[in-house]
Write an enzyme that holds these catalytic residues in place. Sequence first.
Site: not given
Length: 358
Positions: A143, A193, A225, A249, A253
Amino acid sequence: MKKIAVLPGDGIGPEVVDQAIKVLKVISGKYGTEFEYNYALAGGAAWDKYKCHLPEETINICRESDAILFGSVGGPVKEQNLEKWRGVEVNSLLGLRKTFNLYANLRPAKLYPCLAFASCLRSDIAEKGFDILVVRELTGGIYFGEPKGREGSGKTERAFDTMVYSREEIERIAHIAFKAAESRKKKVTSIDKANVLTTMVFWREVVESVAVQYPDIEFEPMYVDNAAMQLTRNPAQFDVMLCGNMFGDILSDEAAAISGSMGMLPSASLGHGNFGMYEPGGGSAPDIAGKNIANPIAQILSAAMMLKYSFSLIEVAEDIENAVAEVLKKGYRTPDIRREGDKKVSTDEMGDLIAENI
């Protein structure tokens, strides 16, 4: 006297922030703790007056305060291309995080037994409940990494973002996660990852080096994942989830969604020292703004997190948390978490009930 910068923002922000202030005023009366509330504008509300989403006046009020109580920003989806709303979250919310170096985002996701029916999880999974703390690195990663942008034209036009983390950034957020686990169920799951991304190989190596400093904490690395799948298969296995900016993030959620409602999830963004910003996990929900039906619990619990992390009033924070649990146990519900037979209440009424149970 504790100084609180109050930024109600847009949409349902002012409505739910009012309920948090209502509860804090009861706390002041019960415990004798005095709060000074300094209101300021952010988001679309600031644009209307200053033609910017985060005016210098707001930043100065925040600098002069001990903590920030933030509502939400943003407008209707159909109006997102209007100048007032374009980049509103980046300019205001991310602007505050960057200005005050709020690098650690703590998002608790808890499924109350009495709200198992509201979860999108299969009933036999939801009935087990869960209590997860997502610890998200907030000021680094893809980001904020440079370079980023777009270049070229036609078929060769391309866009790019850069994922980058320093050892210092990873170490400091990892310590936050492991220290949080010490007062919980003593388990940290680090999400990465590392099977694909070089940055995530480095993330895993650094987190593993921090983990050895906490021998009493169970440590488990997990690919993102798989983590997304495990949150829906068996969320009770998680205690503290340590994540980089983008993965945190997304997964926080998801954790909010399986908890029954975004209106239930508080959030704390912390930097060095005791200063922090406290906000609900949901958005500005402009479609229900002004209807007095929004769930204020996330905002009220965010205020409780402020008492805990910025003001070190742990027992006082727990008083608010217990009041929320008691009101829910009695069957009172705003529309987002209500089923037939439950006691339907408005935003204001939910705030009143929680305040009465302090």
